[in-house]
Each structure stands twice: as structure tokens, then as C-alpha cells.
Design an enzyme around this catalytic site. Structure first.
Site, PDB file in Angstrom:
ATOM      1  N   ASN A   1      40.788  44.848  42.031  1.00  0.00           N
ATOM      2  CA  ASN A   1      40.131  43.944  41.078  1.00  0.00           C
ATOM      3  C   ASN A   1      38.631  44.217  41.111  1.00  0.00           C
ATOM      4  O   ASN A   1      37.971  43.939  42.107  1.00  0.00           O
ATOM      5  CB  ASN A   1      40.429  42.496  41.475  1.00  0.00           C
ATOM      6  CG  ASN A   1      39.786  41.475  40.547  1.00  0.00           C
ATOM      7  OD1 ASN A   1      38.901  41.789  39.773  1.00  0.00           O
ATOM      8  ND2 ASN A   1      40.231  40.235  40.658  1.00  0.00           N
TER       9      ASN A   1
ATOM     10  N   HIS B   1      42.294  41.592  32.093  1.00  0.00           N
ATOM     11  CA  HIS B   1      41.494  41.718  33.314  1.00  0.00           C
ATOM     12  C   HIS B   1      42.417  42.066  34.469  1.00  0.00           C
ATOM     13  O   HIS B   1      43.487  41.471  34.629  1.00  0.00           O
ATOM     14  CB  HIS B   1      40.757  40.415  33.587  1.00  0.00           C
ATOM     15  CG  HIS B   1      40.279  40.285  35.000  1.00  0.00           C
ATOM     16  ND1 HIS B   1      39.466  41.227  35.592  1.00  0.00           N
ATOM     17  CD2 HIS B   1      40.524  39.348  35.948  1.00  0.00           C
ATOM     18  CE1 HIS B   1      39.223  40.870  36.842  1.00  0.00           C
ATOM     19  NE2 HIS B   1      39.856  39.730  37.080  1.00  0.00           N
TER      20      HIS B   1
ATOM     21  N   CYS C   1      35.010  37.282  36.419  1.00  0.00           N
ATOM     22  CA  CYS C   1      36.112  38.098  35.888  1.00  0.00           C
ATOM     23  C   CYS C   1      36.127  38.160  34.363  1.00  0.00           C
ATOM     24  O   CYS C   1      36.584  39.145  33.783  1.00  0.00           O
ATOM     25  CB  CYS C   1      37.454  37.568  36.390  1.00  0.00           C
ATOM     26  SG  CYS C   1      37.594  37.578  38.191  1.00  0.00           S
TER      27      CYS C   1
END
Length: 336
Positions: free
Chosen positions: A293, A263, A115
């Protein structure tokens, strides 16, 4: 010593839209359940046979970024590719991008920081440019999660969250040290690595021959695992810390932030950070509602969209921040 600045941005997401209602046909879940916990309404998943791979999506995003940068592909001196979902176990996708873009034999580096991968990649590119080693660096974040998810009720806690896509940025030299990337800040806490992980196939615990030998349909080691509550609690702390670290390094205040791009892990995390820093809606950019995501791709996709929509302008202070598997986290402070 130079600064580095972003001169081109691009993104790509597959055409195939998968809504929360679509997922109810695959697992025991609901639109309300997913939105309440994540803020996600839909995501993009690659259709098998479409030709979209992690590297192919990265190439598509990179072509847009290079064109917008106003440079030739052969002006690229170095390639950095961030992903947790490479086309192959090895080699990494950076070299595939070099081949597919028909770029001369430059170096290609793969970043495996999940991530926070794009922020890590941006930091590496920034420092290469600062030292004068390279002039133009292409940084890509790309992920193809959908083919590796457990799309059953057993895996719903993870599978509803993730989407596919890619984003890219071209960085170049900036002689004015008050502009461009002002600083980057990187951290890790490996003792929590297995709280968000994919164990197999891996040489350490379960390699391909172990999986084949066991032939166990209930083996979950090759599906992603996430301790959701633990990750959430750590994320909100580390996001806050690393944002403040960047601001303090550059003698900036929270009210100096023109745009925060976190993020896109979970809309609830972003909302928590926004509330904590008392930022207005137009100071934070979120698109997880549309894409889920996308791990290393999430920041470059969001950064590209924010710029395309005119939400980032020359002179703005832009903050990028990420937290994820590893545990790894980081931030970048940019004067646009």
C-alpha cells in the site's frame, strides 16, 4: 467550460525490494500470514542514504509524466502534491518539486488526504482547469512510509502493508466535454479519523517536546495505528457507494467500466469490490502484490502501469476509487 484530460503519466519506485520472507527476520510473521490477509508478496522500501525522499521520488515520477505529456516543464501552471509523509513537517513537498524541476514561480498546493489524496488532488486540478484558471496542472502522489514504521512484532499489523513510491499525472484542457475527467466525487467522515491515524508529532496531543520530555521507549503515538477490521468493513461499503455515485452521475452502468483502478489498500478489498460488481479480471487493475500500500501514490502508480501495459486505450471508461484515513474517500470517472 473545459474538461480536463490526462496527457502524461509517470511513476517511480525504489530499487530495494523487501519480500515477506525478509520481514520474518524483523518480526514474528510469515509469508502465508501476510498474503492471506493482504495479498501482498513484496514491497519497495527506500534505503537510508539513497537520496530517495518523498519529494525526490515525486520529482522522478513527474519528469516521466511531463516528458510523456509532450510539454515543457515551464508549461506547468500549477503543482498539486498529495502525501501523508512529507519531507518536513513544513513546508510541504509541492514547493520542493517546483524548485527541483526548476519550474517558474507557479503555485504549489499540498493535499493531506492520505489514501484518497491523489483522487482529491485530481479533483482540484480538474476544477482549476474546468474554470479556465490553469491550463496544465501537475498532480503527484508520493509516499515514504518505511522510515516511520514500527518494524517489530508489535507493529507488524501495519508495517507489513506499506511500501514506498510515487506516481504523477499531467492534466490539460480538453474542449470536447465527452472526453477527459467526466466527474469527481469526494467525501469524508471525520468521526472515525483516529481509527487510522498517526497521532504524534502533532500540536493537538503530542508534540516533539512532549515526546522528548517523556523519553518513553514504549510510546507508540508516533507510529501509525490502524483498526484493521473496522477500516476494512467501512472501505468495502464506501468503495461501492462512490463508484456507483460516479456511474449514476454520468448515466453509466457497471458494464460500461473498461478499467477500475482502486486504491491499493488490500487485495481482499479489491477482490470484494470486483466480485460485487461482477467485473472480469481484465476490468480491474491491481499491483499491491508487488508494491504494498503506497497510500497517495498507489492510484497513480497503478494507473501508469495499466496504461504502459496497454490495458487502457482511447475511448475507455476508467474509474478511479479510493478510501482511507480520515475517513476520506472519492472517485473519478474518466473517458480516456
Amino acid at each position: 467550460m473545459y474538461n480536463s484530460k490526462i496527457i502524461g503519466l509517470g511513476s517511480y519506485v525504489p530499487d530495494n525490494v523487501v519480500t515477506n520472507d525478509d520481514l520474518t527476520k524483523l518480526m514474528d510473521t510469515s509469508d502465508e500470514w501476510i498474503q492471506e490477509r493482504t495479498g501482498i508478496k513484496e514491497r519497495r522500501w527506500v534505503k537510508p542514504g539513497s537520496g530517495d525522499t518523498t519529494s525526490a521520488m515525486g520529482v522522478k515520477a513527474a519528469k516521466v509524466a511531463i516528458e510523456r505529456a509532450g510539454i515543457d516543464k515551464d508549461d506547468i501552471d500549477f503543482i498539486i502534491f498529495a502525501t501523508l509523509s512529507p519531507d518536513y513537517y513544513f513546508p510541504g513537498p509541492g514547493v520542493t518539486v517546483q524548485k527541483e524541476l526548476d519550474i517558474k514561480t507557479v503555485g504549489a498546493l499540498d493535499v493531506r488526504n492520505q489514501c484518497s489524496g491523489f483522487v482529491y488532488g485530481l479533483s482540484v486540478a480538474d476544477n482549476f482547469i474546468k474554470t479556465g484558471m490553469y491550463k496544465n496542472v501537475l498532480v503527484i502522489g508520493s509516499e515514504l512510509h518505511s522510515h516511520g514504521l514500527d518494524r517489530t512484532t508489535r507493529g507488524r499489523g501495519v508495517s507489513v502493508i506499506f511500501g514506498d513510491g510515487a506516481g504523477a499525472a499531467v492534466l490539460t484542457r480538453e474542449e470536447d466535454n465527452s472526453k477527459g475527467i467526466l466527474s469527481t466525487h469526494l467525501h469524508s467522515q471525520g468521526e472515525h479519523a483516529e481509527e487510522l491515524s498517526l497521532i504524534a508529532p502533532g500540536m493537538g496531543k503530542r508534540w516533539v517536546n512532549d515526546i522528548i520530555a517523556d523519553n518513553n521507549p514504549d510510546d507508540e503515538s508516533y507510529y501509525p495505528y490502524m483498526n484493521g477490521q473496522f477500516v476494512f468493513k467501512n472501505a468495502v461499503v464506501r468503495f461501492s457507494e462512490v463508484i456507483m455515485e460516479g456511474l449514476m452521475k454520468n448515466k453509466l452502468q457497471v458494464n460500461d467500466i473498461d478499467m477500475l483502478i482502486p486504491h491499493q489498500a488490500n487485495l481482499r478489498i479489491a477482490q470484494f469490490i470486483q466480485k460485487k460488481f461482477q467485473l472480469e479480471d481484465d476490468q480491474v487493475f491491481n499491483n499491491i502484490q508487488k508494491y504494498g500500500n503506497t497510500t497517495a501514490a498507489s492510484i497513480p502508480i497503478a494507473l501508469t502501469e495499466a496504461w504502459e501495459q496497454g490495458k487502457i486505450k482511447e475511448g475507455d471508461t476508467v474509474v478511479l476509487a479510493a478510501f482511507g484515513s480520515g475517513f476520506t474517500w472519492g472517485s473519478a470517472i474518466i473517458k480516456w
